[in-house]
Design a protein around this motif. Sequence first.
Motif, PDB file in Angstrom:
ATOM      1  N   ARG A 344      29.267  34.546  45.213  1.00 55.07           N
ATOM      2  CA  ARG A 344      30.570  34.849  44.620  1.00 55.07           C
ATOM      3  C   ARG A 344      31.523  35.280  45.723  1.00 55.07           C
ATOM      4  N   ALA A 347      33.743  41.100  47.885  1.00 51.74           N
ATOM      5  CA  ALA A 347      34.432  42.241  47.272  1.00 51.74           C
ATOM      6  C   ALA A 347      35.599  42.671  48.153  1.00 51.74           C
ATOM      7  N   SER A 377      29.600  46.299  46.702  1.00 51.52           N
ATOM      8  CA  SER A 377      29.849  44.886  46.439  1.00 51.52           C
ATOM      9  C   SER A 377      29.104  44.410  45.189  1.00 51.52           C
ATOM     10  N   LEU A 379      28.244  46.228  42.616  1.00 54.03           N
ATOM     11  CA  LEU A 379      28.799  46.861  41.419  1.00 54.03           C
ATOM     12  C   LEU A 379      30.287  46.601  41.237  1.00 54.03           C
ATOM     13  N   ALA A 380      30.897  45.825  42.148  1.00 47.24           N
ATOM     14  CA  ALA A 380      32.353  45.642  42.117  1.00 47.24           C
ATOM     15  C   ALA A 380      32.794  44.836  40.903  1.00 47.24           C
ATOM     16  N   SER A 381      33.992  45.175  40.406  1.00 43.83           N
ATOM     17  CA  SER A 381      34.621  44.412  39.326  1.00 43.83           C
ATOM     18  C   SER A 381      35.685  43.506  39.953  1.00 43.83           C
ATOM     19  N   ASP A 382      36.613  43.038  39.133  1.00 40.83           N
ATOM     20  CA  ASP A 382      37.670  42.176  39.649  1.00 40.83           C
ATOM     21  C   ASP A 382      38.698  42.956  40.452  1.00 40.83           C
ATOM     22  N   GLN A 383      38.727  44.284  40.293  1.00 40.07           N
ATOM     23  CA  GLN A 383      39.694  45.111  40.988  1.00 40.07           C
ATOM     24  C   GLN A 383      39.172  45.500  42.370  1.00 40.07           C
ATOM     25  N   ILE A 385      37.942  47.675  45.415  1.00 38.45           N
ATOM     26  CA  ILE A 385      37.187  48.934  45.444  1.00 38.45           C
ATOM     27  C   ILE A 385      38.082  50.022  46.018  1.00 38.45           C
ATOM     28  N   ASP A 389      35.992  55.171  44.074  1.00 33.13           N
ATOM     29  CA  ASP A 389      34.728  54.496  43.790  1.00 33.13           C
ATOM     30  C   ASP A 389      33.653  54.867  44.814  1.00 33.13           C
TER      31      ASP A 389
END
Length: 471
Positions: A344, A347, A377, A379-383, A385, A389
């Motif tokens: 993917r 991050a 990385s 646990l990262a979402s679309d936002q 870091i 966090d």
Amino acid sequence: MTQTNDEQQTGRVLVVDDNARARQSMADVLRHARHEVFACSSGREALQLLDTEAIDVVVTDLQMPGMTGLELIRALEARKFDGQVVMVTAFATVEAAVDAMRHGAFDFIEKPFDAEQLEQLVGRALRQGGRDHARSQILSAVPDWHGLMVGQSEPLATLRRRIAQVAPTDETVLITGESGTGKELVARCLHAASRRATGAFVGLNCPALSPQLMESELFGHEKGAFTSADAPRVGRFELADRGTILLDEITEIDMPLQAKLLRVLQEKTYERVGSSQSRTTNVRVIASTNRDLRLEVTQGRFRQDLYYRLAVVLLEVPPLRHRLSDVPLLVNHVAGQVAGRLNREPAQFSKSALDLLCHYHWPGNVRELENLVTRASVLASDQPISADDLQDWLLEGEPVAKSSLPAEANPLSAGTKLEDMERKLIEATLDHYDGHRAKAAQALGIGIRTLTNKLRLYGYAPRAKVFARVA
């Protein structure tokens, strides 16, 4: 180099000897073996000839006036002479032979010798030269070692320059630095930048092995050497032949085995466990430690003679807190690696997050950074870091610049010695975790055994709360 129809390998050979009769005799033998032979009466004359002639093998006497054979070999090493060198001596000693080979000699032959011995030795040198030439064609496929080290700070640039100076030699190197700084990476860079780059790089994590298994891992064993030895085993020195061996955290090797390791460094020979047959090894040795080896020597835990053999060249890896400008580059590098594994996009870290990481003291060094960025990385979402966090994952929840520790306990107080700083940091961390070593070690980014070794090194005695509990 050429080959005759009967597959005998021939080449251009230079004979160097101040004795006219010996020089002529060797030249005649080699011409009879169909080599193209040149002859010089001194080392300086030989160097002048090499400026204009391509030579495959140099056969040089050891004892010569003006420039000795060993001095000639060193001069050829400095010139990066790509042929083979054979040393001829009437005063053969292990020290002279090892010294000559350390500076690039292929082998030596002791006077008196017969024509067949000389022919065979020069033939082997030519065949080895052919293999080395083939390896040189492969070197372009070896990754550029500079790319293995991420960062542009001055401490890292200095380390790169030292590696570039040391790598082309076969000298033993001692790499020092705190846990997690990347000592094994430096060893791999030394190997990748050396003429052994296409050979094996073999590492041994010394703390992971018991004293009973260490000797077998290093030198191998024969079948039946001990109860569980059901089959012969090849040791690390044998696996690393013509390559490089890394002895990671070498202070973990017990004193009796240190004596055997010293012999390998001095004489290039060893025996498998359960065997009396001596084996030779052609290995470059690199050792690493996070301790002060000189202190270990003075306290009787490490052999002084072995220390001097290992510390021919010293390389110190800087802690991450001394090259904080590299943190953003390291974050992006690790995030990219994690993204590749997770298939993917990497991050993204906000400016506040990078600012936080650039002001953190990194007690676990690059290893701690890798763990933190990997966790973030995954646990990262679309936002992107943020600093919030990451805050709870940092020691004491605060970067050093904002630390609320009292001045006498702050590891980065001005004027604090490095050793005292580490001691205070360990004490503060253990205090924070109520003496729980497993949690403290995890927060520091080191193993429990490393933490215990550091406590022993600084002479800590168990006391209530901080040092009483062991996970």
